[in-house]
Write a protein that holds these residues in place. Structure first.
Motif, PDB file in Angstrom:
ATOM      1  N   ILE A 116       0.848  -1.200   0.000  1.00  0.00           N
ATOM      2  CA  ILE A 116       0.000   0.000   0.000  1.00  0.00           C
ATOM      3  C   ILE A 116       0.880   1.246   0.000  1.00  0.00           C
ATOM      4  CG2 ILE A 116      -1.642   1.346   1.374  1.00  0.00           C
ATOM      5  CD1 ILE A 116      -2.865  -1.395   2.218  1.00  0.00           C
ATOM      6  N   VAL A 117       1.890   1.265   0.859  1.00  0.00           N
ATOM      7  CA  VAL A 117       2.810   2.411   0.909  1.00  0.00           C
ATOM      8  C   VAL A 117       3.437   2.636  -0.458  1.00  0.00           C
ATOM      9  CG1 VAL A 117       5.029   3.204   1.833  1.00  0.00           C
ATOM     10  CG2 VAL A 117       3.302   2.254   3.384  1.00  0.00           C
ATOM     11  N   ASP A 118       3.891   1.563  -1.085  1.00  0.00           N
ATOM     12  CA  ASP A 118       4.553   1.692  -2.387  1.00  0.00           C
ATOM     13  C   ASP A 118       3.607   2.189  -3.476  1.00  0.00           C
ATOM     14  OD1 ASP A 118       6.848   0.801  -1.155  1.00  0.00           O
ATOM     15  OD2 ASP A 118       6.681  -1.245  -1.915  1.00  0.00           O
ATOM     16  N   ALA A 119       2.303   2.037  -3.267  1.00  0.00           N
ATOM     17  CA  ALA A 119       1.320   2.447  -4.278  1.00  0.00           C
ATOM     18  C   ALA A 119       0.824   3.875  -4.087  1.00  0.00           C
ATOM     19  CB  ALA A 119       0.133   1.485  -4.257  1.00  0.00           C
ATOM     20  N   ILE A 120       1.044   4.466  -2.924  1.00  0.00           N
ATOM     21  CA  ILE A 120       0.549   5.833  -2.703  1.00  0.00           C
ATOM     22  C   ILE A 120       1.636   6.851  -3.051  1.00  0.00           C
ATOM     23  CG2 ILE A 120      -1.181   5.160  -0.982  1.00  0.00           C
ATOM     24  CD1 ILE A 120       0.667   6.102   1.203  1.00  0.00           C
ATOM     25  N   PRO A 121       1.247   8.023  -3.503  1.00  0.00           N
ATOM     26  CA  PRO A 121       2.223   9.053  -3.889  1.00  0.00           C
ATOM     27  C   PRO A 121       2.708   9.849  -2.673  1.00  0.00           C
ATOM     28  CG  PRO A 121       0.015   9.810  -4.395  1.00  0.00           C
ATOM     29  CD  PRO A 121      -0.125   8.411  -3.845  1.00  0.00           C
ATOM     30  N   TRP A 122       3.590   9.256  -1.891  1.00  0.00           N
ATOM     31  CA  TRP A 122       4.032   9.871  -0.641  1.00  0.00           C
ATOM     32  C   TRP A 122       5.348  10.650  -0.762  1.00  0.00           C
ATOM     33  CZ3 TRP A 122       8.790   8.341   1.106  1.00  0.00           C
ATOM     34  CH2 TRP A 122       9.298   7.134   0.606  1.00  0.00           C
ATOM     35  N   ALA A 123       6.153  10.326  -1.741  1.00  0.00           N
ATOM     36  CA  ALA A 123       7.517  10.858  -1.795  1.00  0.00           C
ATOM     37  C   ALA A 123       7.555  12.383  -1.952  1.00  0.00           C
ATOM     38  CB  ALA A 123       8.306  10.184  -2.909  1.00  0.00           C
ATOM     39  N   GLY A 124       6.700  12.936  -2.797  1.00  0.00           N
ATOM     40  CA  GLY A 124       6.712  14.386  -3.017  1.00  0.00           C
ATOM     41  C   GLY A 124       6.372  15.168  -1.757  1.00  0.00           C
ATOM     42  N   GLU A 125       5.331  14.741  -1.052  1.00  0.00           N
ATOM     43  CA  GLU A 125       4.940  15.418   0.186  1.00  0.00           C
ATOM     44  C   GLU A 125       6.020  15.262   1.255  1.00  0.00           C
ATOM     45  OE1 GLU A 125       3.051  17.726   2.853  1.00  0.00           O
ATOM     46  OE2 GLU A 125       2.404  17.450   0.778  1.00  0.00           O
ATOM     47  N   THR A 126       6.643  14.105   1.296  1.00  0.00           N
ATOM     48  CA  THR A 126       7.718  13.876   2.265  1.00  0.00           C
ATOM     49  C   THR A 126       8.901  14.786   1.971  1.00  0.00           C
ATOM     50  OG1 THR A 126       7.011  11.593   2.607  1.00  0.00           O
ATOM     51  CG2 THR A 126       9.287  12.125   3.190  1.00  0.00           C
ATOM     52  N   ARG A 127       9.318  14.868   0.712  1.00  0.00           N
ATOM     53  CA  ARG A 127      10.433  15.761   0.346  1.00  0.00           C
ATOM     54  C   ARG A 127      10.092  17.209   0.671  1.00  0.00           C
ATOM     55  NH1 ARG A 127      10.625  12.891  -4.533  1.00  0.00           N
ATOM     56  NH2 ARG A 127       9.709  14.684  -5.566  1.00  0.00           N
ATOM     57  N   ALA A 128       8.861  17.625   0.369  1.00  0.00           N
ATOM     58  CA  ALA A 128       8.457  19.011   0.652  1.00  0.00           C
ATOM     59  C   ALA A 128       8.484  19.288   2.155  1.00  0.00           C
ATOM     60  CB  ALA A 128       7.060  19.275   0.087  1.00  0.00           C
ATOM     61  N   ALA A 129       8.039  18.335   2.965  1.00  0.00           N
ATOM     62  CA  ALA A 129       8.053  18.510   4.421  1.00  0.00           C
ATOM     63  C   ALA A 129       9.482  18.630   4.940  1.00  0.00           C
ATOM     64  CB  ALA A 129       7.328  17.350   5.100  1.00  0.00           C
ATOM     65  N   ILE A 130      10.388  17.843   4.397  1.00  0.00           N
ATOM     66  CA  ILE A 130      11.799  17.904   4.806  1.00  0.00           C
ATOM     67  C   ILE A 130      12.382  19.255   4.414  1.00  0.00           C
ATOM     68  CG2 ILE A 130      14.103  16.934   4.403  1.00  0.00           C
ATOM     69  CD1 ILE A 130      12.249  15.219   6.189  1.00  0.00           C
ATOM     70  N   GLU A 131      12.067  19.711   3.214  1.00  0.00           N
ATOM     71  CA  GLU A 131      12.570  21.022   2.768  1.00  0.00           C
ATOM     72  C   GLU A 131      12.053  22.128   3.669  1.00  0.00           C
ATOM     73  OE1 GLU A 131      11.467  21.311  -1.349  1.00  0.00           O
ATOM     74  OE2 GLU A 131      12.814  19.666  -1.910  1.00  0.00           O
ATOM     75  N   ARG A 132      10.764  22.091   4.044  1.00  0.00           N
ATOM     76  CA  ARG A 132      10.217  23.122   4.948  1.00  0.00           C
ATOM     77  C   ARG A 132      10.904  23.087   6.300  1.00  0.00           C
ATOM     78  NH1 ARG A 132       5.383  21.335   2.481  1.00  0.00           N
ATOM     79  NH2 ARG A 132       4.917  20.004   4.262  1.00  0.00           N
ATOM     80  N   ARG A 133      11.136  21.894   6.825  1.00  0.00           N
ATOM     81  CA  ARG A 133      11.796  21.770   8.131  1.00  0.00           C
ATOM     82  C   ARG A 133      13.217  22.244   8.063  1.00  0.00           C
ATOM     83  NH1 ARG A 133      10.446  16.328  11.381  1.00  0.00           N
ATOM     84  NH2 ARG A 133      11.722  17.451  12.858  1.00  0.00           N
ATOM     85  N   THR A 134      13.914  21.958   6.973  1.00  0.00           N
ATOM     86  CA  THR A 134      15.319  22.322   6.825  1.00  0.00           C
ATOM     87  C   THR A 134      15.473  23.836   6.685  1.00  0.00           C
ATOM     88  OG1 THR A 134      15.721  20.208   5.757  1.00  0.00           O
ATOM     89  CG2 THR A 134      17.400  21.895   5.480  1.00  0.00           C
ATOM     90  N   ILE A 135      14.559  24.461   5.969  1.00  0.00           N
ATOM     91  CA  ILE A 135      14.627  25.914   5.748  1.00  0.00           C
ATOM     92  C   ILE A 135      14.325  26.677   7.044  1.00  0.00           C
ATOM     93  CG2 ILE A 135      13.472  27.838   4.580  1.00  0.00           C
ATOM     94  CD1 ILE A 135      13.200  25.929   2.151  1.00  0.00           C
ATOM     95  N   THR A 136      13.411  26.181   7.863  1.00  0.00           N
ATOM     96  CA  THR A 136      13.005  26.913   9.068  1.00  0.00           C
ATOM     97  C   THR A 136      13.893  26.642  10.266  1.00  0.00           C
ATOM     98  OG1 THR A 136      11.425  25.176   9.692  1.00  0.00           O
ATOM     99  CG2 THR A 136      10.586  27.001   8.356  1.00  0.00           C
TER     100      THR A 136
END
Length: 137
Positions: A116-136
């Motif tokens: 199920i995890v492999d079938a959902i589009p999670w990578a983009g949201e995860t990368r964006a969350a990491i970028e937001r955390r890293t910037i702040t």
């Protein structure tokens, strides 16, 4: 008048749910983060390292929420683009049940959840969350 006693609900922390019902659940991103580097693993300059992290997703609007988390590694594709790949099996409060309401069993449960995890589009949201955390930070 005697009333029939209902069997007690299982209190083992699992949310028992049929696969069809789980597939209908809308999962939303809760949190993602980067794993800290292990200093004992850094041997010398020029050593290949991995960027790794975790992510947690939860159901929206359920009385008993689904929680599904997993580890990931940032891989560089042949195109040069970075991509998050699941590492290992997920962690969850879900125990899938069959049509007779029997548990799938832990190993089968985790394998299906991984699919199920492999079938959902999670990578983009995860990368964006990491970028937001890293910037702040």
């Amino acid at each position: 008048m005697e009333t029939e006693a209902k069997p007690p609900a299982l209190r083992d922390g699992f949310l028992r749910i049929a696969l069809e019902d789980l597939l209908a659940v809308r999962l939303v991103h809760l949190v993602s983060g980067l794993d800290e580097d292990d200093p004992s693993q850094v041997r010398r300059c020029g050593t290949i390292t991995s960027i790794m992290g975790y992510t947690e997703w939860v159901s929206e609007g359920m009385a008993e929420p689904v929680s599904l988390g997993w580890d990931w590694r940032l891989d560089r594709l042949q195109t040069g683009e970075a991509n998050c790949m699941r590492v290992g099996l997920p962690r969850s409060n879900v125990m899938l049940i069959d049509s007779a309401k029997r548990d799938y069993g832990w190993d089968r449960n985790l394998q299906v959840l991984a699919s199920i995890v492999d079938a959902i589009p999670w990578a983009g949201e995860t990368r964006a969350a990491i970028e937001r955390r890293t910037i702040t930070t």
